[in-house]
Design an enzyme around this catalytic site. Structure first.
Site, PDB file in Angstrom:
ATOM      1  N   HIS A  94     -33.496   7.754 -18.252  1.00  8.13           N
ATOM      2  CA  HIS A  94     -32.531   6.692 -18.538  1.00  8.13           C
ATOM      3  C   HIS A  94     -31.754   6.429 -17.241  1.00  8.13           C
ATOM      4  O   HIS A  94     -31.563   7.342 -16.437  1.00  8.13           O
ATOM      5  CB  HIS A  94     -31.598   7.206 -19.638  1.00  8.13           C
ATOM      6  CG  HIS A  94     -30.652   6.196 -20.187  1.00  8.13           C
ATOM      7  ND1 HIS A  94     -29.473   5.856 -19.565  1.00  8.13           N
ATOM      8  CD2 HIS A  94     -30.697   5.452 -21.326  1.00  8.13           C
ATOM      9  CE1 HIS A  94     -28.836   4.946 -20.300  1.00  8.13           C
ATOM     10  NE2 HIS A  94     -29.559   4.689 -21.376  1.00  8.13           N
ATOM     11  N   CYS A 133     -32.890   0.650 -20.756  1.00  7.91           N
ATOM     12  CA  CYS A 133     -32.262   1.341 -19.607  1.00  7.91           C
ATOM     13  C   CYS A 133     -33.221   2.317 -18.941  1.00  7.91           C
ATOM     14  O   CYS A 133     -32.807   3.382 -18.443  1.00  7.91           O
ATOM     15  CB  CYS A 133     -30.980   2.061 -20.008  1.00  7.91           C
ATOM     16  SG  CYS A 133     -29.701   0.960 -20.591  1.00  7.91           S
ATOM     17  N   LYS A 178     -24.921   9.383 -31.098  1.00  2.16           N
ATOM     18  CA  LYS A 178     -26.347   9.395 -31.462  1.00  2.16           C
ATOM     19  C   LYS A 178     -26.635  10.477 -32.500  1.00  2.16           C
ATOM     20  O   LYS A 178     -27.756  10.634 -32.964  1.00  2.16           O
ATOM     21  CB  LYS A 178     -27.207   9.609 -30.214  1.00  2.16           C
ATOM     22  CG  LYS A 178     -27.111   8.437 -29.236  1.00  2.16           C
ATOM     23  CD  LYS A 178     -28.082   8.609 -28.106  1.00  2.16           C
ATOM     24  CE  LYS A 178     -27.728   7.750 -26.899  1.00  2.16           C
ATOM     25  NZ  LYS A 178     -28.081   6.348 -27.057  1.00  2.16           N
ATOM     26  N   ASP A 181     -30.744  16.228 -19.932  1.00  4.33           N
ATOM     27  CA  ASP A 181     -30.180  15.074 -20.637  1.00  4.33           C
ATOM     28  C   ASP A 181     -30.604  15.198 -22.101  1.00  4.33           C
ATOM     29  O   ASP A 181     -31.765  14.975 -22.448  1.00  4.33           O
ATOM     30  CB  ASP A 181     -30.707  13.782 -19.987  1.00  4.33           C
ATOM     31  CG  ASP A 181     -30.316  12.539 -20.775  1.00  4.33           C
ATOM     32  OD1 ASP A 181     -29.811  12.658 -21.910  1.00  4.33           O
ATOM     33  OD2 ASP A 181     -30.543  11.428 -20.250  1.00  4.33           O
ATOM     34  N   GLN A 217     -31.020  12.196 -26.550  1.00  2.00           N
ATOM     35  CA  GLN A 217     -31.904  11.945 -27.693  1.00  2.00           C
ATOM     36  C   GLN A 217     -32.312  13.239 -28.395  1.00  2.00           C
ATOM     37  O   GLN A 217     -32.601  13.237 -29.586  1.00  2.00           O
ATOM     38  CB  GLN A 217     -33.169  11.201 -27.240  1.00  2.00           C
ATOM     39  CG  GLN A 217     -32.908   9.830 -26.648  1.00  2.00           C
ATOM     40  CD  GLN A 217     -32.341   8.829 -27.658  1.00  2.00           C
ATOM     41  OE1 GLN A 217     -32.514   8.954 -28.858  1.00  2.00           O
ATOM     42  NE2 GLN A 217     -31.649   7.829 -27.153  1.00  2.00           N
TER      43      GLN A 217
HETATM   44  N1  7TS Z   1     -29.862   9.429 -21.723  1.00  2.00           N
HETATM   45  C1  7TS Z   1     -30.713   9.014 -22.670  1.00  2.00           C
HETATM   46  C2  7TS Z   1     -32.048   9.666 -22.810  1.00  2.00           C
HETATM   47  C3  7TS Z   1     -30.332   7.988 -23.547  1.00  2.00           C
HETATM   48  O1  7TS Z   1     -31.174   7.603 -24.502  1.00  2.00           O
HETATM   49  C4  7TS Z   1     -29.052   7.405 -23.397  1.00  2.00           C
HETATM   50  C5  7TS Z   1     -28.621   6.250 -24.255  1.00  2.00           C
HETATM   51  C6  7TS Z   1     -28.205   7.896 -22.411  1.00  2.00           C
HETATM   52  C7  7TS Z   1     -28.648   8.908 -21.581  1.00  2.00           C
HETATM   53  C8  7TS Z   1     -26.808   7.396 -22.243  1.00  2.00           C
HETATM   54  O2  7TS Z   1     -26.026   7.733 -23.332  1.00  2.00           O
HETATM   55  P1  7TS Z   1     -24.555   7.174 -23.504  1.00  2.00           P
HETATM   56  O3  7TS Z   1     -24.145   7.586 -24.869  1.00  2.00           O
HETATM   57  O4  7TS Z   1     -23.729   7.767 -22.427  1.00  2.00           O
HETATM   58  O5  7TS Z   1     -24.661   5.677 -23.354  1.00  2.00           O
HETATM   59  N2  7TS Z   1     -29.689   5.493 -24.753  1.00  2.00           N
HETATM   60  C9  7TS Z   1     -29.626   4.270 -25.337  1.00  2.00           C
HETATM   61  C10 7TS Z   1     -30.752   3.627 -25.869  1.00  2.00           C
HETATM   62  O6  7TS Z   1     -31.889   4.086 -25.885  1.00  2.00           O
HETATM   63  N3  7TS Z   1     -30.376   2.418 -26.343  1.00  2.00           N
HETATM   64  O7  7TS Z   1     -29.063   2.289 -26.167  1.00  2.00           O
HETATM   65  C11 7TS Z   1     -28.579   3.423 -25.539  1.00  2.00           C
END
Ligand code: 7TS
Length: 412
Positions: A129, A370, A232, A206, A209
């Protein structure tokens, strides 16, 4: 609907706990398949937020009055729950952040600033990401360090052999996603951590997910850092967690300066607070942090194993039917895969399918998710991604498949 069922999970009862699932979208019952972006919230989580504001809204740690004490106790109870939830040795190793993105940036701007020097190497993968790419890119540019990339094969798996070759005595950090948000691939992080440690590198996982779908034990994995987001995992937005090994967190320089992170301030010099407060400057997101515990309690009351089994069946069921659609190609066919299906259809732009599905009340995500370098690697502008949660049903998969059939007829 075929005879694929997840008998152990009472999905109808679970659905009753999520008020939003009752709503209509564009005249149809909502079919929410964008859970990888953010999961919906059970009523208990929504109530936990309003209970705080209605009943004991007060700033934490500094107050001596009753409500400040109540708020502090609830806030710190989340930290203890998180420590247990991810198998940390101590709740001092649990730093509250805004989310995964802030957790990764915290490490880049503190540990990275201190430990990365000219000519050092950081390894990430092609499926990261953007939040696990850009902070390292910025750091490498500042420090004249080198960013190395583990390639992804046609199935959406990392090449372990190439990873081993990328490791050198100059490798200081491996920062890797445990479950890809675009492919659903589960990466062999245990093996990656072991190899990285043999080479003397630190490892950040990370877990944005993975934390909702897999059992996490950071001590067992032996990762040095682990970052994830509350939203999430059925919790609120605006709160996340960075786990770090205590000795590392103690040695790292401070991130943001301000209230709470200090021990004593004089104009000459400031001494810093102990862990975990050293990294938590300013008034935190109290209500949402408290409600994150409620979300984890909710997940644990149902059981991650049962949820995962159900989601894996949904993925299989969706994949089988989608693959039958002419011109449709699944992106991400890893052997070890959870929670989502990404696909493209010849001669149709993913966003056109997404728009038509939305007309039918079906919420999917389309685009690059992303992960632009990953899209480039597959030579596609983006995918249509259906991502599943504990409350999704096989009937909803049927609706998705019927919707895609309909969209294809309209668009081709
Ligand atoms: N890493 C992964 C693997 C992610 O899927 C996401 C967010 C992030 C980091 C960042 O997370 P945040 O909560 O700090 O924004 N992924 C997604 C997605 O797949 N669609 O919208 C956000």
């Amino acid at each position: 609907m075929n005879n694929t069922v997840s008998p152990a999970l009472d999905v109808n009862t679970i659905r009753d706990a999520f008020p939003i699932l009752q709503r209509q979208v564009n005249g149809h019952p909502l079919v929410y398949l964008d859970n990888a972006a953010t999961a919906q919230k059970p009523l208990s989580v929504i109530d936990a937020i309003s209970d705080y504001y209605k009943g004991y809204n007060a700033n934490i740690h500094r107050g001596i009055h009753r409500m400040a004490e109540e708020a502090t106790t609830a806030f710190e109870a989340t930290r203890k729950t998180i420590a247990r939830f991810i198998g940390a040795a101590s709740s001092d190793e649990i730093i509250f952040t805004r989310g995964t993105t802030e957790g990764i940036n915290l490490v880049a701007y503190t540990w990275g600033k201190q430990n990365i020097n000219k000519g050092d190497e950081i390894i990430i993968s092609e499926m990261e990401h953007h939040s696990n790419i850009v902070p390292w890119q910025v750091l490498c540019q500042e420090k004249n360090a080198v960013l190395k990339i583990i390639p992804v094969d046609d199935n959406g798996e990392l090449s372990f052999e190439i990873f081993k070759k990328l490791l050198t005595p100059h490798t200081k950090l491996v920062s890797i996603v445990q479950v890809s948000n675009s492919l659903g691939t589960v990466n062999p992080v245990r093996e990656i951590i072991e190899e990285a440690h043999k080479a003397g590198a630190r490892v950040l996982i990370d877990g944005a997910q993975s934390s909702v779908h897999l059992d996490i034990n950071v001590q067992d994995l032996d990762c040095d850092f682990f970052a994830f987001s509350g939203h999430k995992i059925y919790g609120p937005t605006g709160v996340g967690v960075l786990y770090g090994k205590k000795d590392l967190l103690e040695a790292m320089p401070v991130f943001q300066g301000g209230g709470e992170m200090i021990n004593e301030v004089t104009f000459k010099q400031t001494t810093y607070n102990e862990l975990p407060y050293k990294y938590e400057a300013g008034t935190p997101n109290i209500a949402d942090t408290i409600a994150l515990k409620t979300a984890i309690d909710f997940v644990e009351s149902i059981g991650k194993d049962l949820i995962r089994e159900h989601e894996v069946e949904l993925v299989k069921y969706a994949t089988r039917q989608l693959e039958d659609i002419s011109g449709l190609r699944i992106i991400g066919k890893a052997n070890n895969k959870v929670s989502l299906v990404s696909f493209v259809i010849d001669n149709i732009h993913p966003s056109d399918i997404g728009t038509l599905l939305d007309n039918m009340g079906i919420a999917v995500r389309t685009g690059h998710h992303c992960t632009q370098p990953l899209m480039k690697r597959f030579d596609i502008p983006g995918t249509v991604r259906a991502s599943f949660a504990m409350y999704n049903t096989f009937e909803e998969v049927d609706a998705l498949v019927a919707g895609v059939h309909k969209a294809v007829k309209i668009l081709l």
